[in-house]
Design a protein around this motif. Structure first.
Motif, PDB file in Angstrom:
ATOM      1  N   GLY A 150     -40.990 -11.506   5.759  1.00 34.13           N
ATOM      2  CA  GLY A 150     -41.173 -12.933   5.545  1.00 34.13           C
ATOM      3  C   GLY A 150     -41.892 -13.683   6.920  1.00 34.13           C
ATOM      4  N   GLY A 151     -41.718 -13.132   7.922  1.00 35.29           N
ATOM      5  CA  GLY A 151     -42.262 -13.936   8.899  1.00 35.29           C
ATOM      6  C   GLY A 151     -41.792 -13.385  10.324  1.00 35.29           C
ATOM      7  N   ALA A 152     -40.500 -13.256  10.602  1.00 36.85           N
ATOM      8  CA  ALA A 152     -40.238 -12.801  11.949  1.00 36.85           C
ATOM      9  C   ALA A 152     -40.212 -11.463  12.239  1.00 36.85           C
ATOM     10  CB  ALA A 152     -38.850 -13.414  12.126  1.00 36.85           C
ATOM     11  N   PHE A 154     -37.677  -8.992  11.400  1.00 33.89           N
ATOM     12  CA  PHE A 154     -36.487  -8.490  11.901  1.00 33.89           C
ATOM     13  C   PHE A 154     -36.315  -7.365  11.146  1.00 33.89           C
ATOM     14  CE2 PHE A 154     -31.990  -8.297  12.026  1.00 33.89           C
ATOM     15  CZ  PHE A 154     -31.755  -8.262  13.604  1.00 33.89           C
ATOM     16  N   LYS A 159     -30.261  -6.138   9.669  1.00 34.36           N
ATOM     17  CA  LYS A 159     -29.631  -7.380   9.125  1.00 34.36           C
ATOM     18  C   LYS A 159     -28.573  -6.875   8.082  1.00 34.36           C
ATOM     19  CE  LYS A 159     -32.361 -10.772   8.161  1.00 34.36           C
ATOM     20  NZ  LYS A 159     -33.387 -11.709   7.401  1.00 34.36           N
ATOM     21  N   ASN A 176     -35.709 -14.502  -0.520  1.00 32.14           N
ATOM     22  CA  ASN A 176     -36.636 -15.686  -0.253  1.00 32.14           C
ATOM     23  C   ASN A 176     -37.915 -15.426  -0.837  1.00 32.14           C
ATOM     24  OD1 ASN A 176     -38.048 -17.734   1.060  1.00 32.14           O
ATOM     25  ND2 ASN A 176     -37.292 -17.441   2.944  1.00 32.14           N
ATOM     26  N   GLU A 179     -42.430 -18.623  -0.507  1.00 37.85           N
ATOM     27  CA  GLU A 179     -43.856 -18.200  -0.257  1.00 37.85           C
ATOM     28  C   GLU A 179     -44.769 -19.481  -0.175  1.00 37.85           C
ATOM     29  OE1 GLU A 179     -46.287 -15.621  -3.035  1.00 37.85           O
ATOM     30  OE2 GLU A 179     -46.329 -14.275  -1.274  1.00 37.85           O
ATOM     31  N   GLY A 180     -44.435 -20.291   1.000  1.00 37.32           N
ATOM     32  CA  GLY A 180     -45.169 -21.399   1.415  1.00 37.32           C
ATOM     33  C   GLY A 180     -46.398 -21.226   2.275  1.00 37.32           C
ATOM     34  N   TYR A 264     -42.243 -26.902   2.349  1.00 38.16           N
ATOM     35  CA  TYR A 264     -42.375 -25.853   3.158  1.00 38.16           C
ATOM     36  C   TYR A 264     -41.074 -25.411   4.015  1.00 38.16           C
ATOM     37  CZ  TYR A 264     -44.615 -22.786   6.242  1.00 38.16           C
ATOM     38  OH  TYR A 264     -45.016 -21.519   7.077  1.00 38.16           O
ATOM     39  N   VAL A 265     -40.427 -26.471   4.412  1.00 38.50           N
ATOM     40  CA  VAL A 265     -39.289 -25.878   5.431  1.00 38.50           C
ATOM     41  C   VAL A 265     -38.141 -25.298   4.371  1.00 38.50           C
ATOM     42  CG1 VAL A 265     -37.854 -28.092   5.230  1.00 38.50           C
ATOM     43  CG2 VAL A 265     -37.980 -26.965   7.438  1.00 38.50           C
ATOM     44  N   GLU A 268     -37.529 -21.658   5.360  1.00 39.49           N
ATOM     45  CA  GLU A 268     -36.656 -21.220   6.494  1.00 39.49           C
ATOM     46  C   GLU A 268     -35.363 -20.945   5.878  1.00 39.49           C
ATOM     47  OE1 GLU A 268     -34.208 -21.434   9.887  1.00 39.49           O
ATOM     48  OE2 GLU A 268     -33.995 -22.566   8.203  1.00 39.49           O
ATOM     49  N   GLU A 269     -35.047 -19.832   6.351  1.00 38.13           N
ATOM     50  CA  GLU A 269     -33.586 -19.490   5.676  1.00 38.13           C
ATOM     51  C   GLU A 269     -32.519 -20.250   5.616  1.00 38.13           C
ATOM     52  OE1 GLU A 269     -32.996 -15.835   7.750  1.00 38.13           O
ATOM     53  OE2 GLU A 269     -32.280 -16.576   9.599  1.00 38.13           O
ATOM     54  N   ASN A 304     -37.024 -11.612   2.421  1.00 35.15           N
ATOM     55  CA  ASN A 304     -38.219 -11.989   1.995  1.00 35.15           C
ATOM     56  C   ASN A 304     -38.206 -11.132   0.645  1.00 35.15           C
ATOM     57  OD1 ASN A 304     -41.550 -10.975   1.646  1.00 35.15           O
ATOM     58  ND2 ASN A 304     -40.888 -13.304   1.500  1.00 35.15           N
ATOM     59  N   SER A 307     -39.657  -7.683   1.264  1.00 33.81           N
ATOM     60  CA  SER A 307     -38.656  -6.535   1.819  1.00 33.81           C
ATOM     61  C   SER A 307     -37.786  -5.985   0.904  1.00 33.81           C
ATOM     62  CB  SER A 307     -37.948  -7.339   2.864  1.00 33.81           C
ATOM     63  OG  SER A 307     -38.653  -8.199   3.785  1.00 33.81           O
ATOM     64  N   LEU A 382     -48.626 -21.453  10.426  1.00 30.46           N
ATOM     65  CA  LEU A 382     -48.110 -21.488  11.775  1.00 30.46           C
ATOM     66  C   LEU A 382     -48.540 -20.582  12.676  1.00 30.46           C
ATOM     67  CD1 LEU A 382     -44.184 -22.011  10.970  1.00 30.46           C
ATOM     68  CD2 LEU A 382     -46.082 -23.804  11.375  1.00 30.46           C
ATOM     69  N   LEU A 485     -40.800 -24.010  12.576  1.00 28.36           N
ATOM     70  CA  LEU A 485     -41.871 -24.918  12.038  1.00 28.36           C
ATOM     71  C   LEU A 485     -42.354 -25.643  13.371  1.00 28.36           C
ATOM     72  CD1 LEU A 485     -43.551 -26.175   9.934  1.00 28.36           C
ATOM     73  CD2 LEU A 485     -41.759 -27.608   9.050  1.00 28.36           C
TER      74      LEU A 485
HETATM   75  C1  LIG Z   1     -40.920 -23.285   8.252  1.00 26.36           C
HETATM   76  C2  LIG Z   1     -40.701 -21.838   8.027  1.00 26.36           C
HETATM   77  C3  LIG Z   1     -40.966 -21.494   6.595  1.00 26.36           C
HETATM   78  C4  LIG Z   1     -40.798 -20.125   6.147  1.00 26.36           C
HETATM   79  N1  LIG Z   1     -41.056 -19.905   4.858  1.00 26.36           N
HETATM   80  C5  LIG Z   1     -40.733 -18.601   4.387  1.00 26.36           C
HETATM   81  C6  LIG Z   1     -41.076 -18.320   3.365  1.00 26.36           C
HETATM   82  O1  LIG Z   1     -41.540 -19.063   2.602  1.00 26.36           O
HETATM   83  N2  LIG Z   1     -40.578 -17.154   2.742  1.00 26.36           N
HETATM   84  C7  LIG Z   1     -40.009 -16.374   3.631  1.00 26.36           C
HETATM   85  O2  LIG Z   1     -39.577 -15.041   3.164  1.00 26.36           O
HETATM   86  N3  LIG Z   1     -39.855 -16.512   4.648  1.00 26.36           N
HETATM   87  C8  LIG Z   1     -39.902 -17.709   5.447  1.00 26.36           C
HETATM   88  N4  LIG Z   1     -39.722 -18.123   6.697  1.00 26.36           N
HETATM   89  C9  LIG Z   1     -38.620 -16.878   7.411  1.00 26.36           C
HETATM   90  C10 LIG Z   1     -37.366 -17.046   6.649  1.00 26.36           C
HETATM   91  O3  LIG Z   1     -36.745 -18.168   7.756  1.00 26.36           O
HETATM   92  C11 LIG Z   1     -36.558 -15.907   7.161  1.00 26.36           C
HETATM   93  O4  LIG Z   1     -36.784 -15.352   8.452  1.00 26.36           O
HETATM   94  C12 LIG Z   1     -37.041 -14.673   6.321  1.00 26.36           C
HETATM   95  O5  LIG Z   1     -36.732 -15.085   4.785  1.00 26.36           O
HETATM   96  C13 LIG Z   1     -36.106 -13.689   6.312  1.00 26.36           C
HETATM   97  O6  LIG Z   1     -36.406 -12.729   5.514  1.00 26.36           O
HETATM   98  P1  LIG Z   1     -37.125 -11.129   6.227  1.00 26.36           P
HETATM   99  O7  LIG Z   1     -36.302 -10.673   7.378  1.00 26.36           O
HETATM  100  O8  LIG Z   1     -37.117 -10.197   4.799  1.00 26.36           O
HETATM  101  O9  LIG Z   1     -38.470 -11.384   6.707  1.00 26.36           O
HETATM  102  C14 LIG Z   1     -39.923 -19.178   7.091  1.00 26.36           C
HETATM  103  C15 LIG Z   1     -39.469 -19.789   8.369  1.00 26.36           C
HETATM  104  C16 LIG Z   1     -39.874 -20.990   8.747  1.00 26.36           C
HETATM  105  C17 LIG Z   1     -39.570 -21.337  10.128  1.00 26.36           C
END
Ligand SMILES: Cc1cc2nc3c(=O)[nH]c(=O)nc-3n(C[C@H](O)[C@H](O)[C@H](O)COP(=O)(O)O)c2cc1C
Ligand code: SF4
Length: 514
Positions: A150-152, A154, A159, A176, A179-180, A264-265, A268-269, A304, A307, A382, A485
């Motif tokens: 999803g982004g980070a 981790f 987890k 999650n 998907e923005g 979009y926000v 964020e989880e 995500n 994942s 971002l 963000l």
């Molecule tokens: C502003 C913002 C938008 C986010 N958008 C998404 C999103 O659309 N889909 C997503 O899976 N994670 C998004 N994330 C990351 C989630 O906060 C989170 O880290 C993620 O869902 C964790 O799943 P993962 O460990 O499988 O990646 C976003 C984070 C931020 C800060």
């Protein structure tokens, strides 16, 4: 019975797949069955029609309704030659070059057929998990090295371990699917093309951590995907993949689909959890992390969609088989989404380690306009802008971080040399201002001030002093924002400033100065 496969994925529908399907159905006699699939992800070839032959599926594309009589006349039902014939689908170089683990079935099966799903390896992962037991299931995911898509980035298994170990009367699995990110579509493709894989992945997650309820948080901009997924939930319940007794065991699990209103926000989880609880999507302060105190205050896996949808293949083939792909700490494969001004856009899943240049120039084929590539934005709105001088960067979480970038959800947006990176930097600030949840000052106020200062730079007003001001503001946003963000908006801004300084020093821009 001759079988013809026509995608019903929204990307194919957008370029006329429904009309093509109708035209083929009108001309096909008895003895022909039309199966609607997801997309193979080769978007420039959509609508891509495939015909089953003894040698394998033969592809034709892109097919327009007007091509259909000619296809029949040429004998395409037997895989005959035709100017649109692409040969055996599996041998199309763009597809043959991939390593599809997460998307192994997408575009191949009928997404709502349990039999098709099972015939292509479905349920194997869940069956193995049920054999292994909950804690060994979690350890398999740890061993696979899977990191959040999803982004980070981790580690998913870690987890899950945290959630499993947190004392609670109830736990939750949250997918999650918001998907923005700009240029991303893999979650949507999976919802439309192989939804049972996501369901199986969530059931495995629930079994591993001791949760009986899951939520999929999707977006209102995906009506077609949501419709397919709602039907997949029904099909899964009927097949015993969901319900009080999963595959006849005493483990029960069910999933609810929730659709966000388009912020979009809310991806964020913690904002997502607020939204799921029926509140406004505002970011929560961490700690506590959702794995300890998440949905309705209970330990929650937030992952995500990719994942979770990757978990069945990990369990089915073993953690090591997955970990054998990739490089460094980036194990397995990544469904890379190639978009923007590019010749061959679509979904390209491959092991980590491929270079950015290979993705853009070889796989993407350069720009659609035929002009030189000037910049590539990786990892959504971002993410940093990479110039071609950094195209040797390997697709790997750490390698991207070392170059000030991020992989994020796997989106890559290509720009040709007509792009103005000062306009893109302004857009990043403006996007943050529009999408900010408003909870913290650096993001809420900083992004608006940032937009104004970049406007002054673009108007040629005190350029050097204002560039210094933007850089200073970016430091404040980076280190003072509560979530990514506000914290990551500086990446597109600073990368644009550092890699494309000339775009900020052009003197007064007539449009910006107006
Ligand atoms: C502003 C913002 C938008 C986010 N958008 C998404 C999103 O659309 N889909 C997503 O899976 N994670 C998004 N994330 C990351 C989630 O906060 C989170 O880290 C993620 O869902 C964790 O799943 P993962 O460990 O499988 O990646 C976003 C984070 C931020 C800060
Ligand atoms: S950085 Fe922006 S989106 Fe994140 S909590 Fe602060 S105001 Fe909200």
């Amino acid at each position: 019975m001759t079988r013809i496969f026509i995608p019903q994925d929204v990307a194919a529908l957008a370029v006329g797949a429904e009309k093509v399907a109708k035209a083929i159905a009108a001309q096909a006699g008895d003895g022909v069955s039309i199966i609607r699939t997801g997309s193979r992800g080769l978007f420039w070839l959509e609508p891509l029609v495939e015909v089953e032959t003894p040698a394998g599926r033969v592809a034709y594309g892109p097919v327009a309704p007007a091509d259909v009589p000619g296809l029949f006349a040429a004998g395409f039902l037997t895989g005959a030659a035709h100017p649109l014939c692409l040969g055996l689908t599996e041998q199309i170089p763009w597809l043959a070059r991939q390593n599809r683990l997460t998307f192994a079935r997408c575009g191949i099966i009928d997404p709502l057929s349990v039999e098709d799903y099972r015939a292509h390896g479905g349920f194997k992962g869940l069956a193995r998990a049920l054999n292994l037991g909950p804690s060994n299931t979690v350890e398999e995911v740890v061993k696979s090295g899977l990191r959040g898509r999803g982004g980070a980035g981790f580690p998913t298994g870690i987890k899950w371990r945290t959630v499993a170990a947190a004392p609670a009367d109830r736990r939750y699995i949250v997918c999650n699917a918001d998907e923005g990110d700009s240029g991303t579509f893999a979650d949507r493709m999976m919802l439309e093309g192989d939804p049972l894989a996501l369901i199986e992945g969530m059931v495995i997650a629930g079994y591993g951590v001791g949760a009986n309820k899951g939520y999929v948080y999707s977006r209102s901009e995906y009506p077609h995907a949501n419709h397919v997924f709602a039907r997949a939930l029904y099909v899964a319940r009927k097949a015993g993949l969901l319900g009080p007794s999963i595959l006849g065991t005493d483990f029960g699990f069910d999933i609810e689909l929730r659709v966000g209103a388009g912020a979009y926000v809310c991806g964020e989880e913690t904002a997502l959890l607020e939204s799921l609880e029926g509140k406004r999507g505002v970011v929560r302060a961490k700690p506590p992390v959702p794995a300890i105190k998440g949905l309705f205050g209970r330990p929650t896996v937030v992952n995500n969609l990719l994942s979770l949808a990757t978990v069945p293949t990990i369990l089915a083939n073993g953690a090591q088989a997955y970990a054998d792909y990739g490089m460094g700490r980036s194990r397995g494969t990544m469904p890379i989404q190639i978009a923007g001004n590019v010749k061959f856009g679509g979904l390209f899943e491959d092991a980590f380690g491929i270079t950015l240049g290979e993705i853009v120039n070889e796989i993407g084929g350069g720009t659609l306009t035929g002009r030189a590539v000037k910049a590539v934005q990786c990892g959504g709105p971002l993410g940093a802008y990479f110039p071609p001088s950094l195209f040797d960067t390997q697709y790997d979480y750490e390698a991207f971080t070392a170059r000030g970038g991020l992989i994020g959800h796997g989106g890559i947006v290509v720009f040709d040399d007509s792009v103005d990176l000062s306009a893109q930097a302004r857009f990043a600030m403006e996007f943050c201002a529009i999408e900010s949840c408003g909870k913290c000052t650096p993001c809420r106020i900083g992004s608006t001030r940032g937009t104004e200062v970049i406007d002054r730079i673009r108007a040629g007003i005190e350029v050097e002093a204002n560039i210094a001001l933007v850089e200073d503001l970016c430091q404040t946003m980076k280190f003072g924002s509560l979530c990514a963000l506000g914290g990551f908006t500086p990446y597109p801004v600073l990368s644009a400033l550092h890699h494309f300084p000339e775009d900020f020093r052009r003197g007064a821009c007539p449009v910006a100065a107006e």
